[in-house]
Design an enzyme around this catalytic site. Sequence first.
Site, PDB file in Angstrom:
ATOM      1  N   LYS A 266      -4.776 -15.383 -10.357  1.00 60.18           N
ATOM      2  CA  LYS A 266      -4.119 -15.076  -9.091  1.00 60.18           C
ATOM      3  C   LYS A 266      -4.572 -13.683  -8.659  1.00 60.18           C
ATOM      4  CE  LYS A 266      -0.671 -12.771  -7.666  1.00 60.18           C
ATOM      5  NZ  LYS A 266      -1.136 -12.339  -6.313  1.00 60.18           N
TER       6      LYS A 266
ATOM      7  N   GLU B 277      -2.269  -3.268 -17.577  1.00 64.72           N
ATOM      8  CA  GLU B 277      -2.912  -2.006 -17.193  1.00 64.72           C
ATOM      9  C   GLU B 277      -2.326  -1.633 -15.847  1.00 64.72           C
ATOM     10  OE1 GLU B 277      -4.722   0.639 -15.202  1.00 64.72           O
ATOM     11  OE2 GLU B 277      -6.117  -1.018 -14.849  1.00 64.72           O
TER      12      GLU B 277
ATOM     13  N   CYS C 223      -7.091   3.807 -10.181  1.00 63.00           N
ATOM     14  CA  CYS C 223      -5.987   4.168 -11.066  1.00 63.00           C
ATOM     15  C   CYS C 223      -6.363   5.275 -12.046  1.00 63.00           C
ATOM     16  CB  CYS C 223      -5.491   2.932 -11.827  1.00 63.00           C
ATOM     17  SG  CYS C 223      -6.795   2.080 -12.739  1.00 63.00           S
TER      18      CYS C 223
ATOM     19  N   GLU D 191       1.668   8.370  -8.293  1.00 68.49           N
ATOM     20  CA  GLU D 191       0.319   7.898  -8.016  1.00 68.49           C
ATOM     21  C   GLU D 191       0.186   7.684  -6.507  1.00 68.49           C
ATOM     22  OE1 GLU D 191      -2.738   4.798 -10.072  1.00 68.49           O
ATOM     23  OE2 GLU D 191      -0.760   4.024  -9.588  1.00 68.49           O
TER      24      GLU D 191
END
Length: 489
Positions: free
Chosen positions: A184, A259, A293, A393
Amino acid sequence: MSIDTASLALPRVVTEHARQFFIDGRWTEPSSSATLDVINPATETPVAAISLGTAADVDAAVAAAKRAFDTFSQTSVEERIALLERVVAAYEDRMDEIAMAVMLEMGAPISVARQRQAPAGLGHFKTTLAALKAFSFEQTMGTTTLRHEPIGVAGLITPWNWPLNQSALKIAPALAVGCTIVLKPSEVAPLSSIVLASILEDAGVPAGVFNLVQGDGPTVGAALSEHPDIDIISFTGSNRAGADVARRAADTFKRVSQEMGGKSANIVLDDADLETVLMRDVAKMYVNSGQSCNAGTRILVPRDRMDEAAAIAARYVDQLVVGPPADEATNVGPLVSEIQFDRVQELIESGIAAGATLVTGGTGRPEGLSTGFYVRPTVFADASNDMRIAREEIFGPVLTIIGYDDEAEAVEIANDSDYGLAGMVSSADHDRARQVARRMRTGMVHINGASANPAAPFGGYKKSGNGREGGEHGMREFLEVKSLFGDLS
């Protein structure tokens, strides 16, 4: 220079199959008529529409993967090596299609799409192929044999920021060890996954071994996470979504490999060449419009050199070209979506309000770009590590510079984070940099600008996740270990 506008069309395979799923070796119609527009972030207009999957579509894909596992799990290493070699060859033939899909779906500048995004996926298939050739699936301990066996059906949930990179990091090792797959991709950037599915089809991946179901997280992602016939979920994405996946997977006791985010610290020690280090590392941070990231978004410099560091960073950032992704001269394209644009704007505002020095950039769109989710490349200096711009972030072209008084404080600031994905450290004394790197609580550290090794494990500590991807370690995520006692053979 812009590329030929006639070539800006979506790859034909995307236009043919955007509203279909790939299940059991063929393109199939979805169970629902619901669709979702895929927005080109440079124009804010739809470039395509995908079908939204349901739990019924997930059931069909998982059933196909479960049937295929009985046979595919028993294939020889040589057969799987040959399969990955065909995948690599088919991928190499379709690089331009992949780059075009990535540019249109998530706004990567065409130079980034061609030179980084598309090759990233190919690189992981090649790295996994090399790891497979060297991997020993059986080990002997006296009269005991340890067998490494495929865990089963793998549910893969991937993000929008590096779509081919993240999908290949999961698909390649799963195929290498004999698992079957239901993918997905992010519904925000789903088009390149259609090209990838076609590549796997062309490479002769057996029916049911790879399945693609488009859709959103609350529906398709949830169905995969809860499904009793999924044996492992490999997830890359936000902490919020990762926590939801883990909760949903708990009742079926499946393995969950994650992750997630990062807020990586880049320590520039007091003996480093500040100009050389910052010009190198600031450039890396702004690749992919800061939507990585593992980007080094917190740069830590000696407090008495803050003004010098800020001037160097601004000098680099101010020459970046922000503009249409189709223009070869563009360095920084738009952010992926309006939601992401609004979030980055709000975080820039928070930095200003908290008292950080706005060196360059700021809120609003760059001059001359009234349409598209473009953000002004921004540098903050004199920030403290308790500010939101230092702790959250941002996932955009925003750099935060923080001062420190000594090496111990630099390490303390670097480790004072909810995340622990990557880190960087630079020093004129390589051994000193190594010692600092060993004290950083992150899954990866780049010493003196060293590039990542794709065969080394990719993953982090703390809220950055609990899995490892890449090379042999990526393969191990999809393996179970069986002990055969008294195996006298």
